[in-house]
Scaffold this motif. Sequence first.
Motif, mmCIF file in Angstrom:
data_model
loop_
_atom_site.group_PDB
_atom_site.id
_atom_site.type_symbol
_atom_site.label_atom_id
_atom_site.label_comp_id
_atom_site.label_asym_id
_atom_site.label_seq_id
_atom_site.Cartn_x
_atom_site.Cartn_y
_atom_site.Cartn_z
ATOM 1 N N GLU A 41 8.341 6.021 3.719
ATOM 2 C CA GLU A 41 8.683 6.795 2.526
ATOM 3 C C GLU A 41 10.268 6.591 2.129
ATOM 4 O O GLU A 41 10.769 6.466 1.118
ATOM 5 N N ILE A 42 11.104 6.829 3.161
ATOM 6 C CA ILE A 42 12.508 6.991 3.084
ATOM 7 C C ILE A 42 12.990 5.136 2.230
ATOM 8 O O ILE A 42 13.759 5.138 1.501
ATOM 9 N N LEU A 43 12.165 4.169 3.001
ATOM 10 C CA LEU A 43 12.731 2.939 2.573
ATOM 11 C C LEU A 43 12.218 2.503 1.071
ATOM 12 O O LEU A 43 12.890 1.813 0.235
ATOM 13 N N ALA A 52 7.215 8.475 7.566
ATOM 14 C CA ALA A 52 8.526 8.922 7.044
ATOM 15 C C ALA A 52 9.499 7.827 6.690
ATOM 16 O O ALA A 52 10.052 7.854 5.732
ATOM 17 N N ARG A 53 9.599 7.023 7.567
ATOM 18 C CA ARG A 53 10.482 5.903 7.661
ATOM 19 C C ARG A 53 9.978 4.991 6.307
ATOM 20 O O ARG A 53 10.819 4.713 5.626
ATOM 21 N N ARG A 88 11.785 4.941 -1.076
ATOM 22 C CA ARG A 88 13.205 5.572 -2.251
ATOM 23 C C ARG A 88 14.328 4.924 -2.223
ATOM 24 O O ARG A 88 14.659 5.011 -3.478
ATOM 25 N N ILE A 89 14.594 4.152 -1.279
ATOM 26 C CA ILE A 89 15.911 3.182 -1.335
ATOM 27 C C ILE A 89 15.459 1.968 -2.244
ATOM 28 O O ILE A 89 16.123 1.848 -3.357
ATOM 29 N N ILE A 93 11.968 8.717 14.173
ATOM 30 C CA ILE A 93 11.376 8.978 12.784
ATOM 31 C C ILE A 93 9.744 8.151 12.820
ATOM 32 O O ILE A 93 9.659 7.352 13.493
#
Length: 194
Positions: A9-11, A6-7, A13-14, A2
Amino acid sequence: MINSAAREEILQRIRNAQVPAAVPVVRGYDQTGPGGVELFAERVADYRAIVHTVTDVPEALALLKGKRIVAPQGLPAEWLIDGVTWLHEPLTIGELDQADGVLTGCAVAIADTGTIVLDGSEGQGRRALTLLPDYHLCVVRQDQIAASVPEALQRLEPTRPLTFISGPSATSDIELSRVEGVHGPRTLEVLIVT
């Protein structure tokens, strides 16, 4: 792999996720059962444990005379009968391995399954005390016997270190040859106090 955007963005969102409010779990199934001393004694004996129903614990403990027995902190003083060499904490692994056995109480017992539950509290000690000696004598009071697993779980503190014991330690190899004493005591003896 990743990429860092992107990483991130995922974190993010969490981090931004809403935690839902706790929803009570409805347990509509029957949590009781026939239970009782007789059923518990029968079921624990099915696991090859030695079972005695007694009214006087110190008198019943005479079977320990002449032995070196681990006594966890908090055992009732009247259980520490004369004629037994009582071993007290702190004990090394080697000292535990050389003991003839251990005497404990329990947190709860389950009639349906013939299971004894230890939670490391007074009179039970740390897990090593009941796993290393080759013999475990456990005293179970009648009022500690729950009919079913759900009833037993309601009596336990879930943050304590729980050990569920269903008979002496046993395992089988691929040819189904039973071997006892590999992961704990080879002999489990239970005194049920009525």
